[in-house]
Design a protein around this motif. Sequence first.
Motif, short mmCIF file in Angstrom:
data_model
loop_
_atom_site.label_atom_id
_atom_site.label_comp_id
_atom_site.label_asym_id
_atom_site.label_seq_id
_atom_site.Cartn_x
_atom_site.Cartn_y
_atom_site.Cartn_z
N GLY A 88 8.40 11.09 -5.58
CA GLY A 88 8.08 9.67 -5.53
C GLY A 88 9.33 8.81 -5.51
O GLY A 88 9.39 7.79 -4.83
N ILE B 22 0.84 -1.21 0.00
CA ILE B 22 0.00 0.00 0.00
C ILE B 22 0.86 1.25 0.00
O ILE B 22 0.60 2.20 -0.75
CB ILE B 22 -0.97 -0.02 1.19
CG1 ILE B 22 -2.04 -1.10 0.98
CG2 ILE B 22 -1.62 1.34 1.40
CD1 ILE B 22 -2.89 -1.36 2.19
N VAL B 23 1.91 1.28 0.82
CA VAL B 23 2.79 2.44 0.86
C VAL B 23 3.49 2.63 -0.49
O VAL B 23 3.60 3.74 -1.00
CB VAL B 23 3.81 2.32 2.02
CG1 VAL B 23 4.86 3.39 1.94
CG2 VAL B 23 3.09 2.38 3.36
N TYR B 24 3.96 1.53 -1.08
CA TYR B 24 4.59 1.60 -2.40
C TYR B 24 3.62 2.16 -3.43
O TYR B 24 3.97 3.04 -4.23
CB TYR B 24 5.08 0.20 -2.81
CG TYR B 24 5.66 0.16 -4.19
CD1 TYR B 24 6.96 0.60 -4.43
CD2 TYR B 24 4.93 -0.32 -5.28
CE1 TYR B 24 7.50 0.57 -5.70
CE2 TYR B 24 5.46 -0.36 -6.55
CZ TYR B 24 6.74 0.08 -6.75
OH TYR B 24 7.26 0.06 -8.01
N TRP B 25 2.37 1.67 -3.42
CA TRP B 25 1.36 2.15 -4.36
C TRP B 25 1.08 3.63 -4.17
O TRP B 25 0.96 4.38 -5.15
CB TRP B 25 0.09 1.31 -4.18
CG TRP B 25 -1.04 1.74 -5.05
CD1 TRP B 25 -1.17 1.57 -6.40
CD2 TRP B 25 -2.22 2.43 -4.61
NE1 TRP B 25 -2.36 2.10 -6.83
CE2 TRP B 25 -3.02 2.63 -5.75
CE3 TRP B 25 -2.67 2.87 -3.38
CZ2 TRP B 25 -4.24 3.27 -5.67
CZ3 TRP B 25 -3.90 3.50 -3.32
CH2 TRP B 25 -4.67 3.69 -4.45
N LEU B 26 0.97 4.07 -2.91
CA LEU B 26 0.73 5.49 -2.65
C LEU B 26 1.88 6.37 -3.12
O LEU B 26 1.67 7.45 -3.68
CB LEU B 26 0.48 5.72 -1.16
CG LEU B 26 -0.87 5.25 -0.62
CD1 LEU B 26 -0.89 5.37 0.89
CD2 LEU B 26 -1.99 6.04 -1.25
N ILE B 27 3.09 5.91 -2.92
CA ILE B 27 4.26 6.67 -3.37
C ILE B 27 4.28 6.76 -4.89
O ILE B 27 4.57 7.81 -5.46
CB ILE B 27 5.56 6.05 -2.82
CG1 ILE B 27 5.63 6.24 -1.31
CG2 ILE B 27 6.78 6.67 -3.49
CD1 ILE B 27 6.77 5.48 -0.65
N ARG B 28 3.95 5.68 -5.58
CA ARG B 28 3.97 5.67 -7.05
C ARG B 28 2.89 6.57 -7.63
O ARG B 28 3.02 7.06 -8.74
CB ARG B 28 3.77 4.24 -7.58
CG ARG B 28 4.91 3.30 -7.27
CD ARG B 28 6.22 3.70 -7.86
NE ARG B 28 6.15 3.76 -9.30
CZ ARG B 28 7.00 4.41 -10.07
NH1 ARG B 28 8.02 5.04 -9.52
NH2 ARG B 28 6.87 4.43 -11.36
N LYS B 29 1.78 6.81 -6.91
CA LYS B 29 0.71 7.66 -7.41
C LYS B 29 1.04 9.14 -7.31
O LYS B 29 0.29 9.96 -7.84
CB LYS B 29 -0.58 7.38 -6.62
CG LYS B 29 -1.26 6.09 -7.01
CD LYS B 29 -2.59 5.96 -6.34
CE LYS B 29 -3.47 7.10 -6.67
NZ LYS B 29 -4.59 6.89 -7.52
N ASP B 30 2.13 9.48 -6.66
CA ASP B 30 2.51 10.88 -6.49
C ASP B 30 2.76 11.51 -7.86
O ASP B 30 3.45 10.95 -8.71
CB ASP B 30 3.75 10.97 -5.62
CG ASP B 30 4.06 12.39 -5.18
OD1 ASP B 30 3.24 13.28 -5.45
OD2 ASP B 30 5.11 12.59 -4.56
N LYS B 31 2.17 12.69 -8.08
CA LYS B 31 2.33 13.38 -9.36
C LYS B 31 3.76 13.88 -9.57
O LYS B 31 4.24 13.92 -10.70
CB LYS B 31 1.36 14.57 -9.43
CG LYS B 31 -0.08 14.18 -9.32
CD LYS B 31 -0.55 13.47 -10.54
CE LYS B 31 -2.03 13.18 -10.41
NZ LYS B 31 -2.46 12.03 -11.11
#
Length: 67
Positions: free
Chosen positions: A33, A19-28
Amino acid sequence: MAVASIIFWLICAIPLIGIVYWLIRKDKNKMAGSWGLIILTVLIIAAFLVIIYVTKDFDASFQQTGT
């Protein structure tokens, strides 16, 4: 002890890391990121090293005797 550790990793740690990896990857902001992924990787490696260091002498320190 090993079964509890496996259950922890399967139920708590791996999904949290995902989840943390996914949230970081979604950063614009891709540069931010990248730093987030680097910091996450360093923290995961540090956690593994702490786990290995702390549990290294666990059996010797907390061994139950039959007396």
